[in-house]
Motif scaffolding. Structure first.
Motif, PDB file in Angstrom:
ATOM      1  N   SER B  82      63.918  78.268  99.542  1.00  0.00           N
ATOM      2  CA  SER B  82      62.885  78.389 100.561  1.00  0.00           C
ATOM      3  C   SER B  82      61.799  79.357 100.071  1.00  0.00           C
ATOM      4  O   SER B  82      62.095  80.311  99.351  1.00  0.00           O
ATOM      5  CB  SER B  82      63.515  78.921 101.846  1.00  0.00           C
ATOM      6  OG  SER B  82      62.523  79.476 102.672  1.00  0.00           O
ATOM      7  N   ASP B  84      60.666  81.598 101.660  1.00  0.00           N
ATOM      8  CA  ASP B  84      61.089  82.901 102.186  1.00  0.00           C
ATOM      9  C   ASP B  84      61.994  83.654 101.227  1.00  0.00           C
ATOM     10  O   ASP B  84      62.309  84.825 101.457  1.00  0.00           O
ATOM     11  CB  ASP B  84      61.866  82.725 103.492  1.00  0.00           C
ATOM     12  CG  ASP B  84      60.993  82.217 104.614  1.00  0.00           C
ATOM     13  OD1 ASP B  84      59.765  82.341 104.506  1.00  0.00           O
ATOM     14  OD2 ASP B  84      61.555  81.673 105.586  1.00  0.00           O
ATOM     15  N   LYS B 238      66.283  86.431 102.065  1.00  0.00           N
ATOM     16  CA  LYS B 238      65.110  86.510 102.928  1.00  0.00           C
ATOM     17  C   LYS B 238      64.804  87.935 103.417  1.00  0.00           C
ATOM     18  O   LYS B 238      63.645  88.370 103.426  1.00  0.00           O
ATOM     19  CB  LYS B 238      65.436  85.636 104.146  1.00  0.00           C
ATOM     20  CG  LYS B 238      64.316  84.965 104.808  1.00  0.00           C
ATOM     21  CD  LYS B 238      64.874  83.863 105.724  1.00  0.00           C
ATOM     22  CE  LYS B 238      64.027  83.716 106.961  1.00  0.00           C
ATOM     23  NZ  LYS B 238      64.444  82.562 107.775  1.00  0.00           N
ATOM     24  N   ALA B 242      61.414  89.992 102.626  1.00  0.00           N
ATOM     25  CA  ALA B 242      60.548  90.477 103.712  1.00  0.00           C
ATOM     26  C   ALA B 242      60.297  91.982 103.593  1.00  0.00           C
ATOM     27  O   ALA B 242      59.224  92.473 103.944  1.00  0.00           O
ATOM     28  CB  ALA B 242      61.161  90.158 105.068  1.00  0.00           C
TER      29      ALA B 242
END
Lengths: 375, 375
Positions: B82, B84, B238, B242
């Motif tokens: 992903s 992410d 993820k 982040a």
């Protein structure tokens, strides 16, 4: 389990100081017709700079010079200082991050203006500094109040942009020189001159590069039209410049960007041409504002801040309606400056788009039942 | 008075992990005839990449996309993860700096190999981390010993490069997968795969991108020939991806560099061609070594480490004599790996220069009265 973050990092939000235009375009599902929100230089870099970077493209397999030697020499000559007084980095943003890291520990006081450059605040928060903010005074940053607050808080840093962003206002050299005399012992004066190339002669204060009380920042992102290249620099006392070598990403400078910046410095005629174009575009934006019954603030930058004549909610509606119509602009974040929208200068066609869209945006913002959505 | 630096910064030396080739050229007063020291890709980027960056030169007035959206999408597709799970930054060096900042506080333990990547160590020291080092084992990094040491020290990070720099050696995927199973609770495994594009199939371990125990780094600086552009990325869970948004320089990515990297990903044929050329150049360097009675270590990278057959002082003399003759190479920093010199692959003409210079350098290094000067 997730990594064991530092206590400070665990306390920080995942945030971004600005929403970039590409992000906004993806959110709205269409490209902007005019890009007038990030104070970029829509007139672009000099053709000589473009050619230099094109030539450099094939050389990008080489790491950039970790000392940015040639660019540093040229900057030293331009400013009449020693190369030891210049630190070059990945835009002013990158250099501000390094500077904050050098001096700010968790709990340290830092002073800035309420509503001034968010990326500086982001870095201060990112190293645990505590921000103390002074209000603007008549839409200008207030050097005397900043220095008073720095003294009161025994601040490590006091930040001032001259000319100011987001208001476009400025102080003359004498006012800045007086402020420098009032920098408290133990505080470093962070003077951000990103926009000074657009300001009237006599705006940049005379500062001895050896003066340990101050560090002044300049950039190739604005007047030189190289925002995407990421080249900024600072002029400061030798000891402070050397301290950056303790923490900076030594091989962080893009090679073609260094070459482009050097070529930009060598094209003084183009710089003059750009500042003329920017001045004309400022006048045009002010006329567009007046045509719509709004007033533009005087600006010494490459943008114009327009007073929408009401409160922040109204200006946020004007902004949202302008952006919705494909014209990317921004606005100040805090009251009372948030009664304004901020429009970057740019080529005629982009200002035409703004002129076309603004009356519609104002009408929509004034329509009953409108809800401000920010932007 | 000078600024009030943090206690940590006051304790740090002003240092640089590597002396760059331009710095060395200025010191010797002449350009190098061959640039084989920084593991750059002398074959250069793909012509399509060069063209993309040339086209982008005129667009450099725009800030780069702060989310590197298009490049991130393409990388996600390439790796079957992903978006992410991907963080893009200013080279692996820049990303390593952010990572260390996220997790390392003064006094925190970090584990690496004695003589491994100095820039990682620089960042760890720069945030006050305490490095614990494990020796190489038969010129390979030692995954089991690294994990043992990480457990013993309750390390926040354990660093391993596969393939390794500066030795060029590597472990197969199964060994890395076994190491991953041994990462201690509370330790993050930092897997640097800068050179993995040059390694045999089966070198890159299978790792679930959601695995919170590991972050793996890749770069456009090596196989893609874009060291000067500063584009690296990491694949991680993820939450960790982040977290970079808490500290990174959001608008730090050069715009043309992002465009060049995207074009590079799209030219798979060129990548294959480069890895073939690099493999051939490795063979050539090994032959040059053999012709001079030296032995080359097997390499899965774009460089070859040559055992000079004696101690570190001798290898430092060989290095100094090679550099003095205009061929830029480097060498491992610590014993016993410092018995070697390290030669990057490159075009035929540069290897010709190395072949010409090496016998002279060896003779000079063996001459009585020689003094090692390092390099």
């Amino acid at each position: 389990m997730s990594p064991r973050y530092t206590a400070l990092v665990a306390s920080l939000p995942a945030t971004v100081p600005f929403v970039g235009p590409e992000t906004a375009e993806r959110e709205r599902g269409a490209p902007f017709i005019a890009r007038l929100g990030a104070n970029e230089n829509g007139f672009g870099p000099s053709p000589r700079v473009i050619e230099a970077m094109r030539q450099a493209a094939g050389e990008q397999w080489k790491y950039g010079d970790a000392q940015s030697h040639d660019l540093k020499q040229a900057l030293a000559q331009k400013h009449g200082v020693s190369p030891d007084n210049i630190i070059i980095g990945e835009g002013i943003d990158g250099l501000l991050g390094y500077l904050v890291r050098l001096v700010v520990e968790p709990g340290d006081a830092v002073v800035t203006s309420e509503g001034a450059y968010p990326t500086f605040n982001y870095h201060v928060a990112g190293f645990g500094g505590v921000l103390h903010k002074v209000p603007y005074r008549d839409d200008h940053e207030d050097p005397a109040a900043l220095m008073d607050k720095a003294r009161e808080m025994q601040a490590k840093l006091v930040y001032l942009a001259n000319p100011d962003n987001p208001m476009g206002t400025w102080h003359d050299a004498a006012t800045l020189e007086a402020a420098l005399e009032r920098v408290p012992e133990g505080t470093l004066f962070v003077l951000d001159e990103a926009y000074v190339d657009f300001a009237p002669d006599g705006t940049a204060p005379r500062i001895d590069a050896r003066d340990e009380r101050v560090i002044r920042f300049r950039t190739f992102s604005k007047a030189y039209g190289l925002a995407g290249a990421r080249v900024g620099y600072a002029i400061a006392a030798k000891g402070l410049v050397a301290a950056f070598d303790k923490v900076r990403n030594h091989f962080g400078m893009n090679r073609a960007a260094q070459i482009g910046a050097l070529a930009a410095l060598e094209d003084a005629a183009y710089l003059q041409d750009i500042t003329n174009k920017v001045a004309a575009a400022r006048d045009r934006i002010a006329r567009i504002a007046a045509d719509n019954g709004l007033s533009a603030l005087p600006s010494a930058t490459n943008f114009v801040t327009i007073d929408c004549g009401a409160d922040g909610d109204f200006a946020r509606r004007v902004l949202a309606e302008t952006v919705k119509r494909g014209v990317f602009i921004r606005m100040p974040f805090v009251a009372p400056q948030d009664r304004c929208i901020r429009v970057s200068t740019g080529p005629e066609a982009e200002l035409d788009a703004f002129a076309r869209v603004l009356p519609e945006a104002l009408a929509a913002a004034r329509a009953p039942g409108q809800v401000g959505t920010g932007g």
